[in-house]
Write an enzyme that holds these catalytic residues in place. Structure first.
Site, mmCIF file in Angstrom:
data_model
loop_
_atom_site.group_PDB
_atom_site.id
_atom_site.type_symbol
_atom_site.label_atom_id
_atom_site.label_comp_id
_atom_site.label_asym_id
_atom_site.label_seq_id
_atom_site.Cartn_x
_atom_site.Cartn_y
_atom_site.Cartn_z
ATOM 1 N N THR A 151 0.828 -1.202 0.000
ATOM 2 C CA THR A 151 0.000 0.000 0.000
ATOM 3 C C THR A 151 0.867 1.258 0.000
ATOM 4 O O THR A 151 1.903 1.304 0.641
ATOM 5 C CB THR A 151 -0.927 -0.025 1.234
ATOM 6 N N ARG B 253 -13.924 -8.205 -2.852
ATOM 7 C CA ARG B 253 -13.528 -7.583 -1.576
ATOM 8 C C ARG B 253 -13.269 -6.092 -1.747
ATOM 9 O O ARG B 253 -12.584 -5.675 -2.665
ATOM 10 C CB ARG B 253 -12.257 -8.237 -1.047
ATOM 11 N N VAL B 254 -13.815 -5.317 -0.843
ATOM 12 C CA VAL B 254 -13.442 -3.911 -0.757
ATOM 13 C C VAL B 254 -12.698 -3.764 0.561
ATOM 14 O O VAL B 254 -13.226 -4.094 1.620
ATOM 15 C CB VAL B 254 -14.689 -2.991 -0.771
ATOM 16 N N ASP C 138 -9.966 -1.540 3.290
ATOM 17 C CA ASP C 138 -10.075 -0.295 4.060
ATOM 18 C C ASP C 138 -9.679 0.936 3.250
ATOM 19 O O ASP C 138 -10.180 2.038 3.503
ATOM 20 C CB ASP C 138 -9.157 -0.369 5.282
ATOM 21 N N GLY D 169 -1.945 -1.913 6.350
ATOM 22 C CA GLY D 169 -2.070 -3.048 7.265
ATOM 23 C C GLY D 169 -3.255 -3.922 6.908
ATOM 24 O O GLY D 169 -3.783 -3.849 5.796
ATOM 25 N N HIS D 170 -3.684 -4.718 7.858
ATOM 26 C CA HIS D 170 -4.753 -5.682 7.606
ATOM 27 C C HIS D 170 -6.102 -4.962 7.493
ATOM 28 O O HIS D 170 -6.659 -4.485 8.489
ATOM 29 C CB HIS D 170 -4.770 -6.721 8.735
HETATM 30 N N1 LIG Z 1 -1.065 -3.604 2.376
HETATM 31 C C1 LIG Z 1 -2.160 -3.023 2.797
HETATM 32 O O1 LIG Z 1 -2.110 -2.029 3.477
HETATM 33 C C2 LIG Z 1 -3.454 -3.678 2.418
HETATM 34 C C3 LIG Z 1 -4.712 -2.912 2.611
HETATM 35 N N2 LIG Z 1 -4.822 -2.222 3.866
HETATM 36 C C4 LIG Z 1 -5.884 -3.862 2.479
HETATM 37 O O2 LIG Z 1 -6.156 -4.604 3.404
HETATM 38 O O3 LIG Z 1 -6.503 -3.889 1.456
#
Ligand SMILES: NC(=O)C[C@H](N)C(=O)O
Length: 196
Positions: free
Chosen positions: A55, A83-84, A86, A107-108
């Site tokens: 990201t 999937r959408v 964050d 992040g997740h």
């Molecule tokens: N690498 C990432 O930050 C992934 C992003 N936050 C997602 O879960 O889609």
């Protein structure tokens, strides 16, 4: 927000160039995908460790105190079709308000969505916390409450900023006056003078 077919239709209608999907698949990613086929294992391994953070986030403040944020991502490996995450959700992957600041998160995604991370950070700021404390507290909360790791970059309208993460690493950089700050590992804060 538009997703899937509707998003494609809209993009076509405004003349966005399209490429065949297989053009976006690299050999490296194909191999990685084979390695991490299981969704849960992939998520736990990747987001709570140092790997697979593709990201890109940006935040900015101008001399009048106007703030802005942007977050772009490939999402997570092994995600479900449709999937959408964050990143496009206001208040989760990013938020900007001239009265408190701008945030971009990584992040997740499912964890970030559950705690509305970007908004959570700014609500701590609104309650008087520093940018750094607000980021730290919110990321800690996300770890404790939903077991998710991540990171955030934050800037206030007065130019205070922080780059904070609970993943093992996060690449970040900040330009402030004529200095470039940057880091990758926890507590790493390197600087370099920017040439004009
Ligand atoms: N690498 C990432 O930050 C992934 C992003 N936050 C997602 O879960 O889609």
């Amino acid at each position: 927000m538009l997703a899937g077919k509707g998003a494609n239709q809209f993009a076509e209608s405004i003349g966005v160039n399209t490429v065949p999907t297989d053009k976006l698949v690299t050999e490296y990613e194909k191999k990685e995908w084979e390695k991490h086929k299981k969704y849960i294992v992939g998520v736990m391994e990747e987001f709570n460790t140092k790997w697979a953070h593709d990201t890109v986030g940006a935040i900015a403040v101008d001399c009048a105190g106007n703030v802005a944020c942007a977050t772009s991502t490939g999402g997570i490996r092994n995600k479900m079709v449709g999937r959408v995450g964050d990143s496009p959700c206001i208040g989760c992957g990013g938020y900007a308000d001239n009265s408190s600041g701008a945030v971009s998160c990584t992040g997740h995604g499912e964890s970030i969505l559950k705690v509305t991370l970007a908004r959570l950070i700014l609500s701590h700021v609104e309650q008087g916390r520093s940018i750094a404390d607000a980021s730290q507290l919110s990321l800690q909360h996300m770890g404790e409450r939903v077991q998710g790791a991540g990171g955030a970059i934050v800037v206030s309208p007065s130019g205070q900023w922080a780059a904070t993460f609970t993943t093992e690493r996060m690449a970040w950089a900040a330009a402030e006056d004529d200095v470039l700050w940057f880091g990758l590992n926890p507590k790493e804060r390197l600087k370099e003078k920017l040439s004009q």
